[in-house]
Design a protein around this motif. Structure first.
Motif, PDB file in Angstrom:
ATOM      1  N   ASN A 227      31.194 -59.731  36.827  1.00 20.15           N
ATOM      2  CA  ASN A 227      32.150 -59.096  35.921  1.00 20.15           C
ATOM      3  C   ASN A 227      31.454 -58.345  34.793  1.00 20.15           C
ATOM      4  O   ASN A 227      32.025 -57.410  34.234  1.00 20.15           O
ATOM      5  CB  ASN A 227      33.122 -60.138  35.362  1.00 20.15           C
ATOM      6  CG  ASN A 227      34.348 -60.295  36.226  1.00 20.15           C
ATOM      7  OD1 ASN A 227      35.368 -59.652  36.020  1.00 20.15           O
ATOM      8  ND2 ASN A 227      34.247 -61.169  37.226  1.00 20.15           N
ATOM      9  N   TRP A 228      30.244 -58.744  34.457  1.00 20.95           N
ATOM     10  CA  TRP A 228      29.482 -57.973  33.478  1.00 20.95           C
ATOM     11  C   TRP A 228      29.265 -56.552  34.017  1.00 20.95           C
ATOM     12  O   TRP A 228      29.454 -55.563  33.303  1.00 20.95           O
ATOM     13  CB  TRP A 228      28.144 -58.638  33.174  1.00 20.95           C
ATOM     14  CG  TRP A 228      27.419 -57.990  32.034  1.00 20.95           C
ATOM     15  CD1 TRP A 228      26.720 -56.807  32.050  1.00 20.95           C
ATOM     16  CD2 TRP A 228      27.338 -58.480  30.687  1.00 20.95           C
ATOM     17  NE1 TRP A 228      26.210 -56.524  30.815  1.00 20.95           N
ATOM     18  CE2 TRP A 228      26.568 -57.538  29.943  1.00 20.95           C
ATOM     19  CE3 TRP A 228      27.820 -59.602  30.029  1.00 20.95           C
ATOM     20  CZ2 TRP A 228      26.289 -57.702  28.591  1.00 20.95           C
ATOM     21  CZ3 TRP A 228      27.537 -59.767  28.686  1.00 20.95           C
ATOM     22  CH2 TRP A 228      26.783 -58.824  27.987  1.00 20.95           C
ATOM     23  N   GLY A 229      28.913 -56.469  35.278  1.00 17.72           N
ATOM     24  CA  GLY A 229      28.744 -55.158  35.888  1.00 17.72           C
ATOM     25  C   GLY A 229      30.056 -54.405  36.015  1.00 17.72           C
ATOM     26  O   GLY A 229      30.149 -53.205  35.717  1.00 17.72           O
ATOM     27  N   PHE A 230      31.095 -55.103  36.460  1.00 23.30           N
ATOM     28  CA  PHE A 230      32.418 -54.513  36.665  1.00 23.30           C
ATOM     29  C   PHE A 230      32.945 -53.890  35.377  1.00 23.30           C
ATOM     30  O   PHE A 230      33.328 -52.704  35.338  1.00 23.30           O
ATOM     31  CB  PHE A 230      33.349 -55.619  37.190  1.00 23.30           C
ATOM     32  CG  PHE A 230      34.806 -55.254  37.320  1.00 23.30           C
ATOM     33  CD1 PHE A 230      35.289 -53.980  37.088  1.00 23.30           C
ATOM     34  CD2 PHE A 230      35.716 -56.240  37.681  1.00 23.30           C
ATOM     35  CE1 PHE A 230      36.649 -53.675  37.224  1.00 23.30           C
ATOM     36  CE2 PHE A 230      37.070 -55.955  37.814  1.00 23.30           C
ATOM     37  CZ  PHE A 230      37.534 -54.666  37.570  1.00 23.30           C
ATOM     38  N   PHE A 231      32.943 -54.651  34.292  1.00 20.02           N
ATOM     39  CA  PHE A 231      33.560 -54.157  33.066  1.00 20.02           C
ATOM     40  C   PHE A 231      32.637 -53.271  32.239  1.00 20.02           C
ATOM     41  O   PHE A 231      33.112 -52.578  31.333  1.00 20.02           O
ATOM     42  CB  PHE A 231      34.120 -55.319  32.252  1.00 20.02           C
ATOM     43  CG  PHE A 231      35.411 -55.834  32.828  1.00 20.02           C
ATOM     44  CD1 PHE A 231      36.608 -55.174  32.585  1.00 20.02           C
ATOM     45  CD2 PHE A 231      35.424 -56.943  33.663  1.00 20.02           C
ATOM     46  CE1 PHE A 231      37.797 -55.620  33.137  1.00 20.02           C
ATOM     47  CE2 PHE A 231      36.615 -57.397  34.224  1.00 20.02           C
ATOM     48  CZ  PHE A 231      37.811 -56.730  33.962  1.00 20.02           C
ATOM     49  N   THR A 232      31.343 -53.269  32.532  1.00 21.21           N
ATOM     50  CA  THR A 232      30.485 -52.233  31.963  1.00 21.21           C
ATOM     51  C   THR A 232      30.925 -50.885  32.516  1.00 21.21           C
ATOM     52  O   THR A 232      31.073 -49.902  31.780  1.00 21.21           O
ATOM     53  CB  THR A 232      29.009 -52.482  32.308  1.00 21.21           C
ATOM     54  OG1 THR A 232      28.562 -53.683  31.668  1.00 21.21           O
ATOM     55  CG2 THR A 232      28.140 -51.311  31.827  1.00 21.21           C
ATOM     56  N   MET A 233      31.161 -50.851  33.822  1.00 19.01           N
ATOM     57  CA  MET A 233      31.635 -49.621  34.459  1.00 19.01           C
ATOM     58  C   MET A 233      33.018 -49.228  33.952  1.00 19.01           C
ATOM     59  O   MET A 233      33.249 -48.097  33.521  1.00 19.01           O
ATOM     60  CB  MET A 233      31.656 -49.818  35.976  1.00 19.01           C
ATOM     61  CG  MET A 233      32.076 -48.593  36.796  1.00 19.01           C
ATOM     62  SD  MET A 233      33.858 -48.300  36.880  1.00 19.01           S
ATOM     63  CE  MET A 233      34.425 -49.800  37.666  1.00 19.01           C
ATOM     64  N   LEU A 234      33.960 -50.179  33.947  1.00 18.82           N
ATOM     65  CA  LEU A 234      35.342 -49.864  33.600  1.00 18.82           C
ATOM     66  C   LEU A 234      35.494 -49.534  32.121  1.00 18.82           C
ATOM     67  O   LEU A 234      36.234 -48.611  31.754  1.00 18.82           O
ATOM     68  CB  LEU A 234      36.244 -51.047  33.955  1.00 18.82           C
ATOM     69  CG  LEU A 234      37.755 -50.818  33.822  1.00 18.82           C
ATOM     70  CD1 LEU A 234      38.224 -49.748  34.795  1.00 18.82           C
ATOM     71  CD2 LEU A 234      38.525 -52.115  34.055  1.00 18.82           C
ATOM     72  N   GLY A 235      34.796 -50.257  31.262  1.00 17.91           N
ATOM     73  CA  GLY A 235      34.995 -50.111  29.830  1.00 17.91           C
ATOM     74  C   GLY A 235      34.097 -49.095  29.154  1.00 17.91           C
ATOM     75  O   GLY A 235      34.410 -48.637  28.040  1.00 17.91           O
ATOM     76  N   TYR A 236      32.964 -48.738  29.808  1.00 14.11           N
ATOM     77  CA  TYR A 236      32.065 -47.800  29.124  1.00 14.11           C
ATOM     78  C   TYR A 236      31.873 -46.471  29.854  1.00 14.11           C
ATOM     79  O   TYR A 236      31.628 -45.443  29.209  1.00 14.11           O
ATOM     80  CB  TYR A 236      30.688 -48.432  28.874  1.00 14.11           C
ATOM     81  CG  TYR A 236      29.854 -47.545  27.985  1.00 14.11           C
ATOM     82  CD1 TYR A 236      30.120 -47.498  26.616  1.00 14.11           C
ATOM     83  CD2 TYR A 236      28.880 -46.700  28.512  1.00 14.11           C
ATOM     84  CE1 TYR A 236      29.414 -46.639  25.786  1.00 14.11           C
ATOM     85  CE2 TYR A 236      28.172 -45.839  27.694  1.00 14.11           C
ATOM     86  CZ  TYR A 236      28.442 -45.807  26.331  1.00 14.11           C
ATOM     87  OH  TYR A 236      27.772 -44.943  25.512  1.00 14.11           O
ATOM     88  N   ALA A 237      32.002 -46.450  31.168  1.00 16.80           N
ATOM     89  CA  ALA A 237      31.749 -45.221  31.930  1.00 16.80           C
ATOM     90  C   ALA A 237      32.557 -44.011  31.449  1.00 16.80           C
ATOM     91  O   ALA A 237      32.059 -42.876  31.539  1.00 16.80           O
ATOM     92  CB  ALA A 237      32.013 -45.461  33.420  1.00 16.80           C
ATOM     93  N   THR A 375      22.369 -57.607  36.255  1.00 14.33           N
ATOM     94  CA  THR A 375      23.183 -58.825  36.235  1.00 14.33           C
ATOM     95  C   THR A 375      23.854 -59.070  37.592  1.00 14.33           C
ATOM     96  O   THR A 375      23.997 -60.222  38.011  1.00 14.33           O
ATOM     97  CB  THR A 375      24.271 -58.758  35.143  1.00 14.33           C
ATOM     98  OG1 THR A 375      25.127 -57.642  35.380  1.00 14.33           O
ATOM     99  CG2 THR A 375      23.658 -58.653  33.768  1.00 14.33           C
ATOM    100  N   VAL A 376      24.228 -58.002  38.279  1.00 14.18           N
ATOM    101  CA  VAL A 376      24.844 -58.174  39.605  1.00 14.18           C
ATOM    102  C   VAL A 376      23.803 -58.666  40.605  1.00 14.18           C
ATOM    103  O   VAL A 376      24.104 -59.486  41.486  1.00 14.18           O
ATOM    104  CB  VAL A 376      25.501 -56.860  40.076  1.00 14.18           C
ATOM    105  CG1 VAL A 376      26.059 -57.016  41.490  1.00 14.18           C
ATOM    106  CG2 VAL A 376      26.630 -56.460  39.124  1.00 14.18           C
ATOM    107  N   LEU A 377      22.568 -58.204  40.468  1.00 15.87           N
ATOM    108  CA  LEU A 377      21.501 -58.721  41.337  1.00 15.87           C
ATOM    109  C   LEU A 377      21.255 -60.205  41.072  1.00 15.87           C
ATOM    110  O   LEU A 377      21.057 -60.994  42.006  1.00 15.87           O
ATOM    111  CB  LEU A 377      20.214 -57.926  41.114  1.00 15.87           C
ATOM    112  CG  LEU A 377      20.195 -56.486  41.639  1.00 15.87           C
ATOM    113  CD1 LEU A 377      18.910 -55.783  41.224  1.00 15.87           C
ATOM    114  CD2 LEU A 377      20.344 -56.467  43.174  1.00 15.87           C
TER     115      LEU A 377
END
Length: 433
Positions: A227-237, A375-377
């Motif tokens: 989810n760190w990866g998921f919401f980095t993408m959703l919230g910052y991209a 983090t996803v790795l």
């Protein structure tokens, strides 16, 4: 969707349900819209409210951290109030705080009111499927189909609705949600029959105690990192993409379509074809690669548009398979496992967007996406430490080697973004018995 669920679809009609079911399903659509609703207006909020990127990302942080903490109490509340009262309470809170978010003039005010919105969403999501199950024709299969339809429509439509209303004013998405949820609140109040309370009350400490089980803890930590990866993408991209509100709406609409499709159809097919472990390892690895591509050139619009849309594939697969696996391997009641899992995973999701903004302020725009990929790795490594548990999940066994009950029902569920769906059916089953 499991074979069992699929087998009932022929006798289940989306257009032959009581009005109460449609009222709750409508509320579900609006609730799931909230996931991507604010994405298109994030850059506009930064400009029009003279805020920093890290301040704007707090819209996700306050929302998700409060949702995470509230997950610990949702079972405690619903086991005392019953599904309908909990549902109405959640709806009322969303209406109030969404309207307040639209009426404030400061970014700090929006952040604070989004926190209240998160509390309402936790209560609503934790009981919405239970309410549908209690009233729907077609049993579990019919309820799941309706829930899947609401999830898919809400996730896909959220960014588009946000862009349309956001072009009028940045306040539009907030007032829009408040108005639509108010309609859903009135309809649910009058149309949904009273739902029975569960036979026994859940202790407030139950979700935290459940995390002492290795299977649940392993899956939860994996989900936190993912989810760190998921919401980095959703919230910052949206910031480095530098697109218009409308363009961002269409990008995240396409992303939402893929999330919904692969949650409902793609993940179950991969699970049957390759098993839970192989499907999750592959999907997490590809998501890490996707985030790594974003890290290479975050300001390249073409690259970022393609990578963000493609992320919907991996997010859809991961959400469904991880939630199904944790429900089967955990040797505790599914509502309790769901609450504990939701608490841990959304701590990561809530902190990631804010951390991304801060990393860019102090380092550069590449770092948040590189960290997210890393983090996803690491999530794959943590998940691999519980490989035996994933094999047990495919065999329908919990972490102690016991056969899990209602495995077909678990594999027929689709994972919502807040983890409430997985426990909701059990609340209704326990109340009926």
């Amino acid at each position: 969707m499991s074979d069992t669920t699929a087998g009932h679809t022929g006798s289940t009609s989306l257009f032959n349900q009581p009005k109460a079911v449609y009222a709750v399903a409508f509320a579900c659509v609006i609730s799931f819209m909230g996931i991507g609703l604010v994405d298109p207006i994030l850059p506009a909020l930064k400009t029009q409210l003279d805020a920093t990127e890290s301040q704007v990302t707090l819209l996700f942080t306050s929302y998700l951290v409060v949702t995470a903490v509230a997950m610990l109490a949702t079972n405690w509340v619903s086991s005392r109030l019953g599904a309908k009262r909990t549902l109405l309470t959640g709806l009322l809170i969303i209406v109030i705080f969404a309207a307040l978010a639209g009426s404030t003039d400061t970014i700090s005010g929006i952040v604070a009111f989004r926190a209240g919105w998160g509390l309402g969403n936790a209560l609503f999501i934790a009981t919405s499927l239970a309410a549908i199950v209690s009233s729907a024709r077609g049993g579990f299969a019919g309820a799941i189909i309706l829930y899947e339809a609401a999830l898919g429509l809400g996730i896909a439509a959220g960014p588009l609705v946000g862009s349309v209303l956001g072009n009028i004013s940045w306040r539009g998405p907030f007032f829009g949600v408040a108005a639509l949820m108010a309609i859903a609140l009135v309809a649910t109040f009058f149309l949904l029959p009273a739902t029975p309370k569960p036979e026994h009350r859940t202790a407030l400490s139950a979700p935290l105690k459940a995390l002492t089980h290795r299977g649940l803890l392993t899956m939860s930590i994996t989900a936190l990192l993912y989810n760190w990866g998921f919401f980095t993408m959703l919230g910052y991209a949206p910031f480095p993409m530098d697109l218009s509100i409308t363009a961002l709406g269409w990008v995240f609409f396409c992303w939402g379509i893929l999330v919904a499709f692969f949650s409902v159809l793609g993940a179950p097919w991969l699970q049957r074809r390759f098993g839970t472990a192989a499907s999750l390892y592959g999907s997490l690895l590809l998501f890490a690669v996707d985030l790594g591509v974003m890290a290479i050139s975050p300001t390249n619009q073409t690259l970022m548009i393609g990578a963000v849309i493609a992320a919907g594939i991996f997010i859809g697969i991961n959400n469904t398979l991880m939630t199904q696996a944790v429900m089967i391997v955990s040797p505790v009641e599914r509502p309790v496992a769901s609450a504990a899992y939701g608490f841990v995973r959304f701590i990561g999701g809530g902190l990631a967007p804010f951390a991304a903004g801060k990393l860019v302020e102090h380092l550069n725009v590449h770092v948040p996406f590189a960290l997210a990929s890393g983090t996803v790795l690491v999530a794959i490594v943590v998940l691999a430490s519980g490989h035996r548990l994933l094999a047990a999940a495919d065999a329908g066994l919990d972490e102690d080697g016991h056969h899990a009950e209602d495995v077909d029902d678990v594999q027929g569920e689709v994972a919502d973004e807040f983890g409430g769906a997985s426990g909701a059916i059990d609340e209704v089953v326990n109340a009926r018995h």
